[in-house]
Enzyme design. Structure first.
Site, PDB file in Angstrom:
ATOM      1  N   THR A   1       0.812  -1.217   0.000  1.00  0.00           N
ATOM      2  CA  THR A   1       0.000   0.000   0.000  1.00  0.00           C
ATOM      3  C   THR A   1       0.844   1.265   0.000  1.00  0.00           C
ATOM      4  OG1 THR A   1      -0.170  -0.145   2.426  1.00  0.00           O
ATOM      5  CG2 THR A   1      -1.974  -1.082   1.130  1.00  0.00           C
ATOM      6  N   ASP A   2       2.147   1.137   0.134  1.00  0.00           N
ATOM      7  CA  ASP A   2       3.045   2.297   0.140  1.00  0.00           C
ATOM      8  C   ASP A   2       4.383   1.920  -0.483  1.00  0.00           C
ATOM      9  OD1 ASP A   2       1.565   4.396   1.784  1.00  0.00           O
ATOM     10  OD2 ASP A   2       1.567   2.719   3.199  1.00  0.00           O
ATOM     11  N   GLY A   3       5.165   2.933  -0.795  1.00  0.00           N
ATOM     12  CA  GLY A   3       6.572   2.762  -1.151  1.00  0.00           C
ATOM     13  C   GLY A   3       6.845   1.827  -2.298  1.00  0.00           C
ATOM     14  N   ILE A   4       7.937   1.072  -2.169  1.00  0.00           N
ATOM     15  CA  ILE A   4       8.384   0.194  -3.242  1.00  0.00           C
ATOM     16  C   ILE A   4       7.346  -0.878  -3.558  1.00  0.00           C
ATOM     17  CG2 ILE A   4      10.114  -1.535  -3.893  1.00  0.00           C
ATOM     18  CD1 ILE A   4      12.196   0.096  -2.398  1.00  0.00           C
TER      19      ILE A   4
ATOM     20  N   TYR B   1      17.953  -4.792  11.786  1.00  0.00           N
ATOM     21  CA  TYR B   1      17.364  -4.593  10.454  1.00  0.00           C
ATOM     22  C   TYR B   1      18.298  -5.160   9.389  1.00  0.00           C
ATOM     23  CZ  TYR B   1      15.752  -2.223   6.218  1.00  0.00           C
ATOM     24  OH  TYR B   1      15.327  -1.962   4.936  1.00  0.00           O
TER      25      TYR B   1
END
Length: 339
Positions: free
Chosen positions: A82-85, A224
């Site tokens: 739903t967002d970004g890449i 991360y």
């Protein structure tokens, strides 16, 4: 008398020099051969690297579009879409005529993106509401929702970062578990759900979104970066398991892209010559599908990767720590100002 001694000394030096030169000629020739071999290797390596860049990032843009539906299948599943890449990648696949199944946790956003893609690209869309931070309890429902679909492409894009760059001991236990569930478990389990159907059809593609921070150890990105290194290793190993069965598995390794994930910093969240938008990145990344099992997906990021590999580990880590401290200070100052 002095003239005779001087001439004799000169003669002896000249003779000595000739003898030394004669005895060293073999070593000089050997060094010349080594130097020539090194030069040839570097030239060949440069030529291969140049060809690789052209093959991945230039030729696909100049040649005709590949029929992804015919090559892989009718449907693509994109997590974190739903967002970004993730959203941009789903749009690029839809542009190629692939039907899209969006998977994310926000139902309202899913409905909006699903409707937008369907209307813009005239493809079928569907969505599954799933919060991957909940762990293993949600996968049976996802498996049930996908069981009758011909899944040709799986894009494991969903991922989370910290609130901002930070030290390991400052992270809460909830954050650590979320990183494990969302960044590691989701890709593993989604692949486990979809891969058997691809093997049965003898075709399919799986794209796992890693990160440029796994190039070298990156302090203050520790968990991360480790989770993204897992995805890189997972992808590369899995490719060798299933390439003979017609499955293409790609480790996609972007560097900084202007998305909500880096919104904590005004410095890196702005589009620049080094930080492309998600749309710009995805348009390049999709063109590498089927060509490279491990790529940054974008030629500017490929340059950054090459430079990063050339740096000694201590230099990369020192610079990363220096930059991360600045970004952390910036984020904390912005947070304090907003309170």
């Amino acid at each position: 008398m002095r003239l005779v001694i001087t001439m004799a000394a000169v003669d002896r030096f000249s003779l000595l020099y000739r003898e030394i030169s004669r005895s060293c000629s073999f070593y000089m020739e050997a060094l010349a051969i080594v130097g020539a071999w090194y030069t040839v290797r570097k030239c060949v390596s440069l030529a291969l690297d140049t060809y690789s860049v052209l093959r991945l990032h230039v030729i696909p843009k100049l040649s005709g579009e590949i029929d992804l539906v015919k090559k892989y299948g009718k449907w693509a599943v994109v997590t974190g879409s739903t967002d970004g890449i993730g959203k941009a990648y789903a749009e690029q696949l839809a542009k190629h005529g692939v039907n899209i199944i969006l998977v994310s946790r926000n139902k309202e956003k899913l409905e909006a993106v699903s409707r937008s893609i369907s209307e813009t690209y005239k493809v079928e869309t569907d969505f599954i509401v799933a919060d991957f931070s909940k762990g293993r309890e949600l996968y049976p429902a996802i498996k049930e929702a996908l069981k009758d679909r011909e899944i040709g492409i799986l894009v494991n894009n969903v991922g989370i970062f910290y609130a901002h760059t930070d030290y390991f001991t400052n992270l809460s236990e909830d954050t650590l578990w979320d990183l494990i569930h969302v960044n590691i478990a989701s890709a593993t389990m989604m692949t486990h759900i979809v891969l058997p159907g691809m093997v049965k059809k003898k075709k399919g593609a799986i794209v796992n979104l890693s990160s440029g921070v796994c190039c070298q150890p990156t302090p203050m990105f520790t968990v991360y970066g480790a989770s993204k290194s897992y995805l890189d290793y997972f992808s590369r190993s899995l490719h060798y398991e299933y390439a003979s069965k017609g499955i293409f598995i790609q480790s996609l390794i972007p560097f900084v892209t202007s998305t909500n994930m880096v919104a904590f910093s005004s410095t890196v969240s702005k589009r620049s010559i080094l930080f492309p938008t998600a749309e710009e990145y995805a348009s390049h990344a999709v063109s590498t599908l089927g060509l490279s099992i491990r790529t940054t997906g974008y030629w500017k990021h490929a340059i950054q990767w090459t430079l990063g590999e050339c740096l000694p580990e201590w230099m990369w880590a020192w610079f990363a720590l220096y930059l991360s401290r600045i970004l952390r200070k910036e984020a904390l100052a912005a947070k304090a100002k907003s309170e």
